[in-house]
Design a protein around this motif. Sequence first.
Motif, PDB file in Angstrom:
ATOM      1  N   THR A 313       0.831  -1.209   0.000  1.00  0.00           N
ATOM      2  CA  THR A 313       0.000   0.000   0.000  1.00  0.00           C
ATOM      3  C   THR A 313       0.859   1.250   0.000  1.00  0.00           C
ATOM      4  O   THR A 313       0.607   2.204  -0.756  1.00  0.00           O
ATOM      5  N   ASN A 314       1.903   1.262   0.843  1.00  0.00           N
ATOM      6  CA  ASN A 314       2.805   2.414   0.888  1.00  0.00           C
ATOM      7  C   ASN A 314       3.546   2.601  -0.428  1.00  0.00           C
ATOM      8  O   ASN A 314       3.759   3.736  -0.882  1.00  0.00           O
ATOM      9  N   LYS A 317       1.262   4.212  -2.963  1.00  0.00           N
ATOM     10  CA  LYS A 317       0.920   5.606  -2.662  1.00  0.00           C
ATOM     11  C   LYS A 317       2.109   6.555  -2.771  1.00  0.00           C
ATOM     12  O   LYS A 317       1.964   7.687  -3.232  1.00  0.00           O
ATOM     13  N   HIS A 318       3.285   6.107  -2.337  1.00  0.00           N
ATOM     14  CA  HIS A 318       4.374   7.055  -2.118  1.00  0.00           C
ATOM     15  C   HIS A 318       5.668   6.781  -2.885  1.00  0.00           C
ATOM     16  O   HIS A 318       6.485   7.692  -3.021  1.00  0.00           O
ATOM     17  N   ALA A 319       5.893   5.561  -3.340  1.00  0.00           N
ATOM     18  CA  ALA A 319       7.227   5.213  -3.836  1.00  0.00           C
ATOM     19  C   ALA A 319       7.483   5.645  -5.268  1.00  0.00           C
ATOM     20  O   ALA A 319       8.641   5.755  -5.680  1.00  0.00           O
ATOM     21  N   GLY A 320       6.425   5.857  -6.057  1.00  0.00           N
ATOM     22  CA  GLY A 320       6.634   6.168  -7.466  1.00  0.00           C
ATOM     23  C   GLY A 320       7.202   4.990  -8.231  1.00  0.00           C
ATOM     24  O   GLY A 320       7.931   5.159  -9.208  1.00  0.00           O
ATOM     25  N   HIS A 344      11.569   5.762  -6.213  1.00  0.00           N
ATOM     26  CA  HIS A 344      12.594   6.803  -6.106  1.00  0.00           C
ATOM     27  C   HIS A 344      13.424   6.723  -4.837  1.00  0.00           C
ATOM     28  O   HIS A 344      14.441   7.396  -4.702  1.00  0.00           O
ATOM     29  N   ALA A 347      13.286   7.491   1.258  1.00  0.00           N
ATOM     30  CA  ALA A 347      12.187   7.711   2.201  1.00  0.00           C
ATOM     31  C   ALA A 347      12.739   8.013   3.594  1.00  0.00           C
ATOM     32  O   ALA A 347      13.917   7.815   3.869  1.00  0.00           O
ATOM     33  N   ARG A 350       9.507   8.380  10.133  1.00  0.00           N
ATOM     34  CA  ARG A 350       8.838   9.413  10.930  1.00  0.00           C
ATOM     35  C   ARG A 350       8.090   8.757  12.089  1.00  0.00           C
ATOM     36  O   ARG A 350       7.520   7.680  11.922  1.00  0.00           O
ATOM     37  N   GLY A 353       4.695   7.024  11.769  1.00  0.00           N
ATOM     38  CA  GLY A 353       4.568   6.824  10.337  1.00  0.00           C
ATOM     39  C   GLY A 353       4.335   5.368   9.983  1.00  0.00           C
ATOM     40  O   GLY A 353       4.244   4.482  10.849  1.00  0.00           O
ATOM     41  N   SER A 373      16.993   2.240   1.786  1.00  0.00           N
ATOM     42  CA  SER A 373      16.312   3.114   0.837  1.00  0.00           C
ATOM     43  C   SER A 373      17.218   4.267   0.421  1.00  0.00           C
ATOM     44  O   SER A 373      17.018   5.411   0.831  1.00  0.00           O
ATOM     45  N   THR A 379      14.214   0.503  -2.992  1.00  0.00           N
ATOM     46  CA  THR A 379      13.926   0.387  -1.562  1.00  0.00           C
ATOM     47  C   THR A 379      13.684  -1.082  -1.222  1.00  0.00           C
ATOM     48  O   THR A 379      12.929  -1.765  -1.917  1.00  0.00           O
TER      49      THR A 379
END
Length: 389
Positions: A313-314, A317-320, A344, A347, A350, A353, A373, A379
């Motif tokens: 899921t991550n 949404k975020h990795a491109g 990319h 990361a 956080r 997070g 990463s 990653t």
Amino acid sequence: MMAGTNRLSGDGTMDAEQEVPDRPLPGVVRTVTFMVLSFPLRILQFVLIVVGAAVGIGTVVIWIGIPILLGTTALVRWFGDVERRWARAMLGAPAADVEKLRVEGSWLERWRFRLADSVTWRDLGYLMLVFPLGVLEFALGLASVILVPFAIWVAPWLGWLHAQLAEALLGPPRTQRLAARAQRLQASRARGVDAAEAERRRIERDLHDGAQQRLVSVAMSLGRAKSKLEHDPDALRELIDEAHSDAKLAVSELRDLARGIYPAVLGDRGLDAALSAQAAKSPIPVEVTVDVEPRPPAAVETTAYFIVGETLTNIAKHAGANEAVVKVWRTEGTVIVEVTDNGHGGAEMRPEGGLAGLADRAATIDGVITVVSPPGGPTVIRADLPCSW
């Protein structure tokens, strides 16, 4: 997630499957370098310690020997720390620096404490043992430079054996290791409780905002339909259709919620089928390879399932990323989950997070999350989940 490598654990580190049980063999170049360059250090250590001890003991009756023995004791501890760092850097031996207790009192009282400390004697035992061993390793190291097959096949095993020796004698005493492990387990359990509480709140919120509202709507629609039972058949039909639609939605939401708690396919068919089903729902192509026979405990399967799901899921949404690879395999006592994407990278970790949540979930069963990463990717997220406690 941070660029580079991060290790988030509820316990210690665990390695991928190797022919040896604890860690991979060190590299040939590092091992040969260690065996050759250690020899001058071994000579220096042996001469200084043996001469210091002999002179100190021989002159202790006239008090000159006491400062000599004190200095020799300090040398033993200092050389022990040098050996820990050297073995860790070259052989990968996890002989971490032992805890140094601060002792109040005079220099004589501090020296007496060091003499009574088991770490001092374990350091001394190692330093005396590696001198004759160093002579042999030096000769074998030089032979490795000339005989390439010997270097390739034998030298790494010699390095591994030396790393075992360093861990046994230079590592923290057993009581200190047990205390550290108890502390890590306590922190792990606390994080597990927090993760379970967060999951409970999520389920409660989903029930309140989803299925509960649908069921309330069904009840209201049926109540209105009851009032029109004899006087308005057309409106009655519409209200029943509306209640039927809401009931189906409520059932669907409850099914999704139950699947989020424990997917039926995981219990019935195991990790391979469950992870393949997850991959099929991903918006990017995911290659899945699973080899975990014999089947691990249910808690390990569930943890692995949700770690893969949350990671995919991550990634979406975020990795491109435009592709991902999931590999799950089992060593004798560990299930290893590795998810790689070509996004990319770069990361960041956080608080509160997504990766912190993965670490908390793994910590509930003493698992470890490792993240690599670098900027530009790829990653790699790896979970080492123990199968026996």
